[in-house]
Design an enzyme around this catalytic site. Structure first.
Site, PDB file in Angstrom:
ATOM      1  N   ASN A 192       0.571  -1.226  -0.082  1.00 16.57           N
ATOM      2  CA  ASN A 192       0.161   0.169  -0.115  1.00 16.57           C
ATOM      3  C   ASN A 192       0.925   1.008   0.103  1.00 16.57           C
ATOM      4  O   ASN A 192       0.337   2.200   0.742  1.00 16.57           O
ATOM      5  CB  ASN A 192      -1.051   0.276   0.991  1.00 16.57           C
ATOM      6  CG  ASN A 192      -1.910  -0.880   1.473  1.00 16.57           C
ATOM      7  OD1 ASN A 192      -2.484  -1.612  -0.064  1.00 16.57           O
ATOM      8  ND2 ASN A 192      -1.911  -1.808   2.370  1.00 16.57           N
ATOM      9  N   ARG A 193       2.344   0.960  -0.289  1.00 13.25           N
ATOM     10  CA  ARG A 193       2.741   2.356  -0.130  1.00 13.25           C
ATOM     11  C   ARG A 193       2.837   3.030   0.500  1.00 13.25           C
ATOM     12  O   ARG A 193       3.452   4.553   0.984  1.00 13.25           O
ATOM     13  CB  ARG A 193       2.455   3.361  -1.654  1.00 13.25           C
ATOM     14  CG  ARG A 193       2.038   2.685  -2.997  1.00 13.25           C
ATOM     15  CD  ARG A 193       2.257   3.946  -3.949  1.00 13.25           C
ATOM     16  NE  ARG A 193       3.005   4.740  -4.128  1.00 13.25           N
ATOM     17  CZ  ARG A 193       4.302   3.966  -4.954  1.00 13.25           C
ATOM     18  NH1 ARG A 193       3.945   2.585  -5.487  1.00 13.25           N
ATOM     19  NH2 ARG A 193       5.100   5.020  -4.962  1.00 13.25           N
TER      20      ARG A 193
END
Length: 276
Positions: A192-193
């Site tokens: 999810n970065r």
């Protein structure tokens, strides 16, 4: 598992993440740990790094060079001193390096000042290069416009005849630069970065402070979250005789795309070298 394939290792590293507790207080030792992981995972050219320079008009340039040596003094690459990168370094020695180990969801960014290494250091490395690479250093007017490849090949043939006998000398226009780090950032990709980023920066007593950076923001202007912990201080320098007790520093073979045999890495000499 240090012998895992890159995709399996990438998933493992992304799941584990990176915490302040597991970081070495010495960024060079931390780099060595990550670098050896990249080598053990059989990444092609693990010592390839992007070098960014800026000209007098403020225009940036980036290119890929190979890390050949590293220790607590800095990170060393070699080039033609008449190349564009060298000209820009002479005008503005502030540079950045980036190791893009994308296959492992890792990268290391180093910012600092580039300075020429001694002629003795350049000669010591030049002597280890394959003969063809030594002839190439004499033959290529790096970054200059040439009319055709055939002209370059003719120059190579000329230099091969000139140096047909004996050792090939070090060109006076060729040598190394050492990037003395001011900051070193370790970036570990996460889902999810929400990546883990830790920035080592020098303090006013030649130690290193470590801060966690928020993901997705530039290291130079991002949100820094201070992480409690001791400030690393370098150990007192040992006498040269003690440091050299096992002989002169020897570079370390770094397997790349065309060379896979394992290398030796003496703990007292954290130098690295790749094939040329």
């Amino acid at each position: 598992d240090m012998n895992a394939n890159p995709e399996a290792k990438r998933r493992e590293l992304m799941a584990l993440g990176l915490t302040r507790a597991e970081l070495d207080p010495d960024p060079v030792r931390q780099f060595r740990d990550w670098f050896e992981t990249a080598i053990a995972t059989d990444l092609p050219e693990p010592n390839a790094m992007s070098l960014c320079t800026v000209d007098t008009a403020g225009r940036p340039s980036a290119r890929t060079v190979l890390l050949k040596l590293y220790d607590h003094q800095g990170f060393v690459f070699f080039t033609n001193y008449q190349s564009r990168k060298a000209r820009e370094i002479e005008q503005n020695p502030q540079v950045a390096l980036l190791f893009p180990w994308v296959a492992l969801a890792r990268q290391v960014q180093i910012r600092g000042r580039a300075e020429r290494v001694s002629t003795a250091e350049s000669l010591r490395y030049f002597a280890t290069r394959p003969r063809g690479s030594q002839i190439g250093a004499w033959s290529s007017p790096q970054s200059q416009v040439i009319g055709s490849r055939s002209l370059l090949e003719a120059k190579v043939a000329e230099m091969a005849r000139k140096f047909a006998q004996g050792e090939i000398p070090l060109p006076d226009f060729w040598g190394g630069y050492r990037v003395v780090p001011e900051t070193i950032e370790f970036w570990q990709g996460r889902e999810n970065r929400l990546h883990d980023r830790f920035d080592y920066s020098r303090d006013d007593r030649d130690g290193w402070r470590i801060a966690r950076l928020a993901p997705g923001l530039p290291a130079s202007g991002g949100l820094a979250i201070s992480v409690p912990g001791p400030v690393w201080r370098p150990l007192p320098a040992r006498p040269a005789a003690a440091c050299r007790s096992a002989g002169p520093p020897r570079p370390v073979h770094t397997p790349g795309r065309r060379a896979r045999r394992p290398g030796w890495r003496p703990a007292s000499d954290p130098w690295t070298r790749s094939h040329s």
